[in-house]
Design an enzyme around this catalytic site. Structure first.
Site, PDB file in Angstrom:
ATOM      1  N   SER A 102       1.137  42.485  91.081  1.00 16.29           N
ATOM      2  CA  SER A 102       0.866  42.971  89.725  1.00 16.29           C
ATOM      3  C   SER A 102      -0.212  42.147  89.030  1.00 16.29           C
ATOM      4  O   SER A 102      -1.343  42.078  89.485  1.00 16.29           O
ATOM      5  CB  SER A 102       2.168  42.982  88.920  1.00 16.29           C
ATOM      6  OG  SER A 102       2.024  43.636  87.694  1.00 16.29           O
ATOM      7  N   ASP A 241      -3.865  46.343  84.713  1.00 16.35           N
ATOM      8  CA  ASP A 241      -3.582  45.118  85.448  1.00 16.35           C
ATOM      9  C   ASP A 241      -3.815  45.357  86.935  1.00 16.35           C
ATOM     10  O   ASP A 241      -4.317  46.417  87.334  1.00 16.35           O
ATOM     11  CB  ASP A 241      -2.162  44.606  85.166  1.00 16.35           C
ATOM     12  CG  ASP A 241      -1.083  45.521  85.722  1.00 16.35           C
ATOM     13  OD1 ASP A 241      -1.382  46.698  86.011  1.00 16.35           O
ATOM     14  OD2 ASP A 241       0.067  45.063  85.867  1.00 16.35           O
ATOM     15  N   ASP A 243      -2.130  46.119  89.608  1.00 19.79           N
ATOM     16  CA  ASP A 243      -1.620  47.297  90.313  1.00 19.79           C
ATOM     17  C   ASP A 243      -1.605  48.539  89.434  1.00 19.79           C
ATOM     18  O   ASP A 243      -1.070  49.572  89.816  1.00 19.79           O
ATOM     19  CB  ASP A 243      -0.239  47.029  90.909  1.00 19.79           C
ATOM     20  CG  ASP A 243       0.842  46.858  89.850  1.00 19.79           C
ATOM     21  OD1 ASP A 243       0.512  46.466  88.709  1.00 19.79           O
ATOM     22  OD2 ASP A 243       2.029  47.105  90.165  1.00 19.79           O
ATOM     23  N   ASP A 245      -0.091  49.529  86.723  1.00 17.90           N
ATOM     24  CA  ASP A 245       1.080  50.123  86.075  1.00 17.90           C
ATOM     25  C   ASP A 245       1.205  49.661  84.628  1.00 17.90           C
ATOM     26  O   ASP A 245       2.148  50.017  83.928  1.00 17.90           O
ATOM     27  CB  ASP A 245       2.368  49.824  86.850  1.00 17.90           C
ATOM     28  CG  ASP A 245       2.746  48.344  86.872  1.00 17.90           C
ATOM     29  OD1 ASP A 245       1.941  47.502  86.418  1.00 17.90           O
ATOM     30  OD2 ASP A 245       3.855  48.032  87.347  1.00 17.90           O
TER      31      ASP A 245
END
Length: 444
Positions: A102, A241, A243, A245
């Site tokens: 992440s 960010d 990833d 999400d």
């Protein structure tokens, strides 16, 4: 059973240090694969990743693990976490895997697992996989070993999905949008989706080299985005960010708009269009200003503990379709089974275009109450059970009654007590937080 591998959002750690080693990744593939070998159909797992250097190693190890127990693997390359969840369901897969840490630095990595319904695994499923990690893997017979295939059109599938969430009656023509992809998983999909909808796109963070993911860019470090929006005269800026999400928005003046403001904007827009289902779901950290703004429009706010998985659980239980976190994890269950930064950003842009007003007027739906969070480290014991601390907390609650709220919680990962207060009176908020912190320090 105490969980050794799974945390609040999958498995995560420093690469080449347990549990983020190739050996453990292989075992995770075998354990998760065995757990989802159900029925007599040909089983399939979808694997995506972000742009970390270690993603190649972890992907190869997971492929070996899954195929060794008889599960076919479809690799989609660098893709946002919500894209992997979406592809898992659309490809009728038994399991989805996202290799990402992440918003963490490049030297960390992680493994997130999704069930065949596209939702993150339940505690029960994670516990079952952990038990299998302690057992010898039951390998497939030679003729039943899984096959691995890489598909090239996953990017287009997700771009189409994201664009389909944008109202057909609207376009982004004439809107100048800066998009910061954090040199992460959305670097090759987010700018395309915006451009195809008509926006004048200024891309940032779209040159991943394996080590620059989240490096002075993205939603956790939006300074470059703020500066670029102002310098280029852009109408709005979006930052994802690693990833993708999570999202943070910046208005034309370079001011940051957090998840609370986005939830208010989207919920009120959905209400106007008679699309809002139930209450908005947020965590205990969301600002009291959000609650008051929604309440003024007849919309309820349900609060959960910190973590997007808890937000999603409450949304599913209550039948709600808007939820998220102050940090920018926005879950819109009409479109996604997890947080989706690009889809949330498109809903924000739709409301902005529909209004015809500057972002600074549209994106600030309420004035946040002064909010202060401090962490107090302790060496042992249970400081929150101390009589002096209890008395100080009770006194603070009396002082804030009707004027704000207090949240005290123990960290689940560090020896910290987190003390948060918010209210109409900033001086009062600061004083009660300092008083409680002092009491905790004395007790510790």
């Amino acid at each position: 059973m105490k969980r050794k591998f799974f945390g609040t959002d999958g498995i995560r750690g420093l690469t080449n240090t347990e549990p983020m080693t190739a050996q453990t990744a292989l075992r995770i593939g075998q354990a998760a694969g065995r757990h989802f070998l159900r029925g007599d159909h040909r089983h399939r797992v979808v694997i995506g990743k972000d742009t970390r250097l270690s993603g190649y190693m972890m992907e190869s190890a997971l492929v070996a693990g899954f195929t060794s127990v008889g599960m076919d693997v479809v690799m989609v390359g660098p893709m946002p976490t919500p894209a992997v969840a979406m592809l898992t369901t659309s490809m009728r897969a038994d399991l989805g895997v996202m290799i990402s840490a992440s918003h963490n630095p490049f030297d960390d990595n992680g493994i997130k697992l999704f069930g065949p319904d596209g939702y993150k695994l339940s505690d029960k499923d994670e516990a079952a996989i952990e038990r299998r990690l302690g057992e010898d893997a039951k390998l497939a017979k030679p003729d039943l070993i899984g096959r691995a295939k890489r598909i090239d059109d996953a990017r287009g599938r997700y771009v189409h999905h994201a664009k389909a969430t944008f109202p057909e009656r609207l376009r982004l023509d004439g809107l100048k949008v800066v998009i910061d992809c954090a040199n992460g998983a959305a670097y090759h999909v987010a700018p395309d989706a915006l451009w195809e909808l008509g926006a004048d796109v200024i891309p940032l963070g779209v040159g991943p080299d394996g080590t620059n993911i989240n490096d002075d860019c993205g939603s956790t470090k939006p300074l470059l985005l703020q500066e670029t929006v102002v310098a280029s005269g852009a109408d709005v800026g979006l930052a994802l960010d690693g990833d993708a999400d999570r999202i943070v928005v910046v208005d034309e003046k370079g001011q940051i708009v957090d998840g609370d403001q986005m939830m208010a904007l989207i919920a009120l827009d959905y209400q106007k269009r008679e699309r809002l289902k139930g209450s908005v779901v947020a965590t205990v950290m969301s600002n009291l200003g959000l609650e008051r703004r929604l309440e003024a429009s007849g919309i309820g706010l349900l609060r959960t503990q910190v973590g997007d998985r808890y937000v999603l659980e409450a949304m599913r239980e209550q039948g709600c379709n808007v939820g998220g976190e102050q940090s920018g994890h926005i879950i819109l269950s009409d479109y996604s089974t997890t947080g989706d930064g690009l889809v949330a950003g498109l809903q924000v842009l739709a409301a902005l275009v529909d209004s015809g007003k500057p972002a600074s007027e549209v994106l600030r739906q309420f004035e946040p109450l002064p909010q202060l969070l401090k962490n107090v480290r302790f060496s042992g014991g249970e400081p929150l059970e101390n009589d002096g601390v209890k008395q100080r907390i009770a006194a603070a609650e009396r002082e804030l009654e009707g004027k704000g709220r207090l949240l005290i919680r123990k960290s689940g990962t560090e020896p910290l007590i987190r003390v948060m207060a918010e209210g109409d009176d900033e001086a009062l908020v600061e004083r009660v937080v300092d008083d409680i912190c002092a009491a905790v320090q004395s007790a510790a």
